[in-house]
Design a protein around this motif. Structure first.
Motif, PDB file in Angstrom:
ATOM      1  N   ILE A   1       0.810  -1.230   0.000  1.00 28.95           N
ATOM      2  CA  ILE A   1       0.000   0.000   0.000  1.00 28.95           C
ATOM      3  C   ILE A   1       0.844   1.281   0.000  1.00 28.95           C
ATOM      4  CG2 ILE A   1      -1.995  -1.121   1.116  1.00 28.95           C
ATOM      5  CD1 ILE A   1      -1.127   0.184   3.766  1.00 28.95           C
ATOM      6  N   GLY A   2       2.166   1.142  -0.057  1.00 29.25           N
ATOM      7  CA  GLY A   2       3.005   2.332  -0.218  1.00 29.25           C
ATOM      8  C   GLY A   2       3.351   3.055   1.068  1.00 29.25           C
ATOM      9  N   TYR A   3       2.872   2.583   2.197  1.00 30.62           N
ATOM     10  CA  TYR A   3       3.296   3.122   3.487  1.00 30.62           C
ATOM     11  C   TYR A   3       3.072   2.041   4.527  1.00 30.62           C
ATOM     12  CZ  TYR A   3      -1.648   3.884   4.735  1.00 30.62           C
ATOM     13  OH  TYR A   3      -2.974   3.697   5.010  1.00 30.62           O
ATOM     14  N   ILE A   4       3.442   2.334   5.763  1.00 35.04           N
ATOM     15  CA  ILE A   4       3.312   1.335   6.819  1.00 35.04           C
ATOM     16  C   ILE A   4       2.322   1.882   7.845  1.00 35.04           C
ATOM     17  CG2 ILE A   4       4.541   0.073   8.614  1.00 35.04           C
ATOM     18  CD1 ILE A   4       7.072   0.735   6.631  1.00 35.04           C
ATOM     19  N   PRO A   5       1.184   1.219   8.022  1.00 33.76           N
ATOM     20  CA  PRO A   5       0.178   1.750   8.948  1.00 33.76           C
ATOM     21  C   PRO A   5       0.716   1.815  10.378  1.00 33.76           C
ATOM     22  CG  PRO A   5      -0.717  -0.047   7.606  1.00 33.76           C
ATOM     23  CD  PRO A   5       0.756  -0.052   7.402  1.00 33.76           C
ATOM     24  N   CYS A   6       0.530   2.981  11.008  1.00 39.43           N
ATOM     25  CA  CYS A   6       1.050   3.164  12.366  1.00 39.43           C
ATOM     26  C   CYS A   6       0.211   2.402  13.387  1.00 39.43           C
ATOM     27  CB  CYS A   6       1.128   4.641  12.717  1.00 39.43           C
ATOM     28  SG  CYS A   6      -0.437   5.497  12.600  1.00 39.43           S
ATOM     29  N   ASP A   7      -1.016   1.973  12.983  1.00 36.94           N
ATOM     30  CA  ASP A   7      -1.817   1.158  13.902  1.00 36.94           C
ATOM     31  C   ASP A   7      -1.518  -0.328  13.724  1.00 36.94           C
ATOM     32  OD1 ASP A   7      -2.925   1.413  11.380  1.00 36.94           O
ATOM     33  OD2 ASP A   7      -5.017   1.467  12.070  1.00 36.94           O
ATOM     34  N   ARG A   8      -0.581  -0.658  12.847  1.00 40.47           N
ATOM     35  CA  ARG A   8      -0.187  -2.062  12.635  1.00 40.47           C
ATOM     36  C   ARG A   8       1.257  -2.338  13.051  1.00 40.47           C
ATOM     37  NH1 ARG A   8      -4.386  -4.875  12.632  1.00 40.47           N
ATOM     38  NH2 ARG A   8      -6.037  -4.082  11.303  1.00 40.47           N
ATOM     39  N   GLU A   9       2.121  -1.346  12.872  1.00 42.11           N
ATOM     40  CA  GLU A   9       3.558  -1.556  13.098  1.00 42.11           C
ATOM     41  C   GLU A   9       4.123  -0.384  13.884  1.00 42.11           C
ATOM     42  OE1 GLU A   9       6.481  -3.315  11.824  1.00 42.11           O
ATOM     43  OE2 GLU A   9       5.344  -5.034  11.106  1.00 42.11           O
ATOM     44  N   ASN A  10       5.104  -0.650  14.738  1.00 39.69           N
ATOM     45  CA  ASN A  10       5.759   0.470  15.420  1.00 39.69           C
ATOM     46  C   ASN A  10       6.832   1.077  14.508  1.00 39.69           C
ATOM     47  OD1 ASN A  10       7.786  -1.432  15.554  1.00 39.69           O
ATOM     48  ND2 ASN A  10       8.398  -0.915  17.626  1.00 39.69           N
ATOM     49  N   GLU A  11       7.253   2.272  14.851  1.00 38.48           N
ATOM     50  CA  GLU A  11       8.302   2.990  14.113  1.00 38.48           C
ATOM     51  C   GLU A  11       7.996   3.046  12.614  1.00 38.48           C
ATOM     52  OE1 GLU A  11      12.047   1.231  15.407  1.00 38.48           O
ATOM     53  OE2 GLU A  11      11.683   1.851  17.474  1.00 38.48           O
ATOM     54  N   SER A  12       6.699   3.176  12.308  1.00 40.77           N
ATOM     55  CA  SER A  12       6.221   3.000  10.931  1.00 40.77           C
ATOM     56  C   SER A  12       6.716   4.077   9.966  1.00 40.77           C
ATOM     57  CB  SER A  12       4.688   2.990  10.932  1.00 40.77           C
ATOM     58  OG  SER A  12       4.210   4.182  11.539  1.00 40.77           O
ATOM     59  N   VAL A  13       6.793   5.318  10.435  1.00 44.59           N
ATOM     60  CA  VAL A  13       7.233   6.398   9.529  1.00 44.59           C
ATOM     61  C   VAL A  13       8.733   6.283   9.266  1.00 44.59           C
ATOM     62  CG1 VAL A  13       7.428   8.892   9.224  1.00 44.59           C
ATOM     63  CG2 VAL A  13       5.366   7.927  10.256  1.00 44.59           C
ATOM     64  N   ALA A  14       9.490   6.055  10.324  1.00 41.49           N
ATOM     65  CA  ALA A  14      10.941   5.906  10.164  1.00 41.49           C
ATOM     66  C   ALA A  14      11.254   4.771   9.198  1.00 41.49           C
ATOM     67  CB  ALA A  14      11.595   5.649  11.521  1.00 41.49           C
ATOM     68  N   LYS A  15      10.574   3.643   9.387  1.00 43.46           N
ATOM     69  CA  LYS A  15      10.818   2.501   8.494  1.00 43.46           C
ATOM     70  C   LYS A  15      10.470   2.864   7.053  1.00 43.46           C
ATOM     71  CE  LYS A  15      10.020  -1.119  11.950  1.00 43.46           C
ATOM     72  NZ  LYS A  15       8.980  -1.964  12.563  1.00 43.46           N
ATOM     73  N   ALA A  16       9.291   3.440   6.852  1.00 44.24           N
ATOM     74  CA  ALA A  16       8.833   3.725   5.486  1.00 44.24           C
ATOM     75  C   ALA A  16       9.782   4.689   4.776  1.00 44.24           C
ATOM     76  CB  ALA A  16       7.419   4.294   5.518  1.00 44.24           C
ATOM     77  N   LEU A  17      10.252   5.705   5.484  1.00 46.37           N
ATOM     78  CA  LEU A  17      11.142   6.686   4.858  1.00 46.37           C
ATOM     79  C   LEU A  17      12.478   6.045   4.486  1.00 46.37           C
ATOM     80  CD1 LEU A  17      10.454   9.795   7.128  1.00 46.37           C
ATOM     81  CD2 LEU A  17       9.598   9.375   4.813  1.00 46.37           C
ATOM     82  N   GLU A  18      13.021   5.252   5.391  1.00 45.01           N
ATOM     83  CA  GLU A  18      14.320   4.643   5.097  1.00 45.01           C
ATOM     84  C   GLU A  18      14.190   3.542   4.042  1.00 45.01           C
ATOM     85  OE1 GLU A  18      16.624   3.817   8.640  1.00 45.01           O
ATOM     86  OE2 GLU A  18      16.171   5.790   9.463  1.00 45.01           O
TER      87      GLU A  18
END
Ligand code: CA
Length: 552
Positions: A242-259
């Motif tokens: 889906i092109g991003y990591i849902p923050c209600d499913r995974e921790n550190e979701s934004v950091a992971k997605a950006l890297e």
């Protein structure tokens, strides 16, 4: 005789860990000295004995000392600087040579990522302790300048680790997979070397391993069951689906997605070089843009997103952890290494982008530590350093200052780089402003003191700051030398007035690795006021994916 002491220590979280030490007893007379040699091996005692016998055959203490001194001098003399006090610079350069560590025994045996003993050889030894989340940023790019052959050996080790353990390590410790940190940053290390022309490794195998690391697939990875969900998080499934990591499913979701988006851009670069099918190249070009999915127009910051597409609420940009890794939104919003112009566009243009960069220093060092339930040391270091929310003591923000160059205000980078070098590196026992982290925070200093920094490893570019010294000379492995002259340099003359490379006026906001490695002289005229006309033209800006790949 000896005494074996088994004990335990209490960790921060209250758990107790077993420790073991040995006490050696010698029946010495008064003032009698004892010579001791220590051998280390991850294979067995015989390996440890052979290591010490081959490395220190005799009992000549002074010779061992002399050899060690000369080995260090050889490494440290790759860069000469003129300055009265050289302590900080060479302390930093020293730290860049400590890890990764040689892991192959003198007889060629080593412990592989499958935790089996393998027979290798000492010509192509294996290395361990890859703190990749830190070191992909500047330590490995620095190695491409001062020791590209050794960097190639590191890369061959990473490929071997993939072959023996099933995947690239994320943070390899003594040939153990750990679930520490995020990303698959073996990829930028490899692609950076490849793009700069250091290709003494199997690039096709490296590419295959990179594809493996970018997919969600838990099979065939030889790590403990407890580590697996960290080493291979479901986050990879989401970013591809889906092109991003849902923050209600995974921790550190934004950091992971950006890297991940940046790592996928690196795969895109290598795919193009290896002339992979168009479809594959396009797939990774698309994934490289996934960072856009987490940008919140309202706050102009990166923000967690739920599986249903809505942004995480409430949103506190000062909150550490949660959707971020050891940082907050102010620190991670800049993790678009490969496409700063794309980020500028999202923020509404250069002025807005510069205002957001300025804000990092202007926002007081306030924080929300509720995710961790305590002030972690990275937060404490930010408070102590008191440069607003700029947290140089941890790695995610370390490239941020250089981003002013992408918005045509390089003098702000020049100002802040000098300020950070002065305030956050001192020749005292607490001279680092946080975990040094395996050469990364030191590599930042070495680069910054020379006047440039690798914002986007995987390009051949180094983005300009301004040098700290009146003169520096780099001695490359290819026999060429680069002299960096800045005779007017002083505590006041921190700005670049103008510069020339081998006698030709130089207007770009970046330097190219391959040009530097040809050697020559970089003359930099420094002044006490910003030159508001230099570095303002977009054609002189460093690489951005959304600009530079469109031209072709
Ligand atoms: Ca750190």
């Amino acid at each position: 005789s000896y005494t074996l002491v088994t004990d335990s220590i209490t960790m921060d979280n209250g758990k107790r860990l077993p420790v073991c030490k040995v006490l050696l007893h010698f029946n010495t007379t008064k003032d009698e000295q004892v010579l001791v040699k220590v051998g280390v091996s991850a294979v067995d005692i015989a390996g440890a004995r052979k290591n010490v016998e081959s490395e220190i055959p005799g009992w000549d203490f002074d010779k061992v000392r002399k050899n060690a001194r000369s080995a260090w001098n050889q490494y440290l003399s790759k860069i000469d600087i003129t300055k009265d006090d050289k302590t900080i610079f060479y302390t930093a350069l020293y730290h860049t040579a400590i890890s990764p560590n040689l892991f192959t025994d003198a007889d060629g045996r080593y412990l592989g990522m499958d935790l089996e003993v393998h027979q290798g050889d000492t010509i192509n030894p294996l290395y361990t302790v890859f703190s990749l989340w830190d070191t992909f940023r500047a330590l490995h790019p620095l190695m491409t300048i001062i020791d590209p052959d050794l960097n190639n050996q590191f890369i061959n080790s990473l490929i071997k680790k993939h072959q023996e353990g099933g995947i690239y390590p994320m943070w390899d410790l003594g040939s153990n997979y750990t679930g520490t940190m995020i990303g698959y940053h073996a990829v930028p290390v490899i692609v950076d070397a490849y793009m700069k022309g250091y290709r003494n490794f199997d690039a096709k195998e490296a590419y295959k391993a990179s594809l493996r690391a970018a997919e969600y697939d838990t099979t065939g990875i030889k790590c403990p069951a407890l580590v697996l969900p960290h080493l291979m998080p479901k986050a990879k499934y989401y970013k591809n689906a889906i092109g991003y990591i849902p923050c209600d499913r995974e921790n550190e979701s934004v950091a992971k997605a950006l890297e991940y988006a940046y790592d996928d851009w690196c795969i895109y670069k290598l795919a193009k070089e290896l002339k992979r099918p168009k479809k594959e190249i396009n797939l990774f070009a698309k994934r490289a843009m996934n960072y856009k999915n987490l940008f919140d127009k309202e706050s102009k910051l990166m923000r967690g997103r739920n599986e249903d597409g809505t942004f995480q609420s409430p949103f506190n940009p000062l909150k550490w952890g949660d959707a971020f890794t050891e940082g907050n939104s102010w620190h991670y919003t800049w993790s678009v290494f490969h496409d700063p112009q794309g980020l500028i566009d999202l923020m509404g243009g250069k002025d807005s982008f510069v205002m957001m960069l300025d804000s990092v220093f202007a926002v007081p060092p306030l924080f929300d530590d509720s995710y961790y339930g305590q002030v972690i040391h990275e937060i404490r270091e930010m408070q102590i350093m008191n440069m607003g929310n700029y947290a140089h003591g941890n790695q995610p923000i370390q490239h941020m200052i250089y981003l002013y160059n992408y918005a045509g205000q390089p003098w702000k980078a020049q100002y802040w780089v000098r300020d950070v070098m002065n305030k956050m590196y001192t020749p005292t026992p607490d001279g680092y402003c946080g975990d040094e982290d395996n050469g990364q925070t030191s590599a930042w200093y070495v680069f910054s003191a020379l006047g440039f920094y690798p914002v986007a490893p995987g390009t051949t570019q180094y983005v300009l700051g301004a040098p700290l010294f009146k003169k520096a000379t780099l001695h490359f492995e290819n026999g060429k030398n680069l002299v960096i002259n800045a005779p007017e340099n002083s505590d006041k003359n921190i700005y670049i007035e103008s510069m020339s490379f081998n006698g030709v006026n130089y207007t770009k906001n970046y330097l190219d690795h391959n040009e530097l490695l040809k050697g020559g002289v970089l003359d930099i005229k420094m002044g006490d006021k910003p030159n508001l006309n230099r570095g303002v033209n977009p054609e002189d800006f460093p690489y951005s994916f959304s600009v530079d790949e469109k031209k072709k």
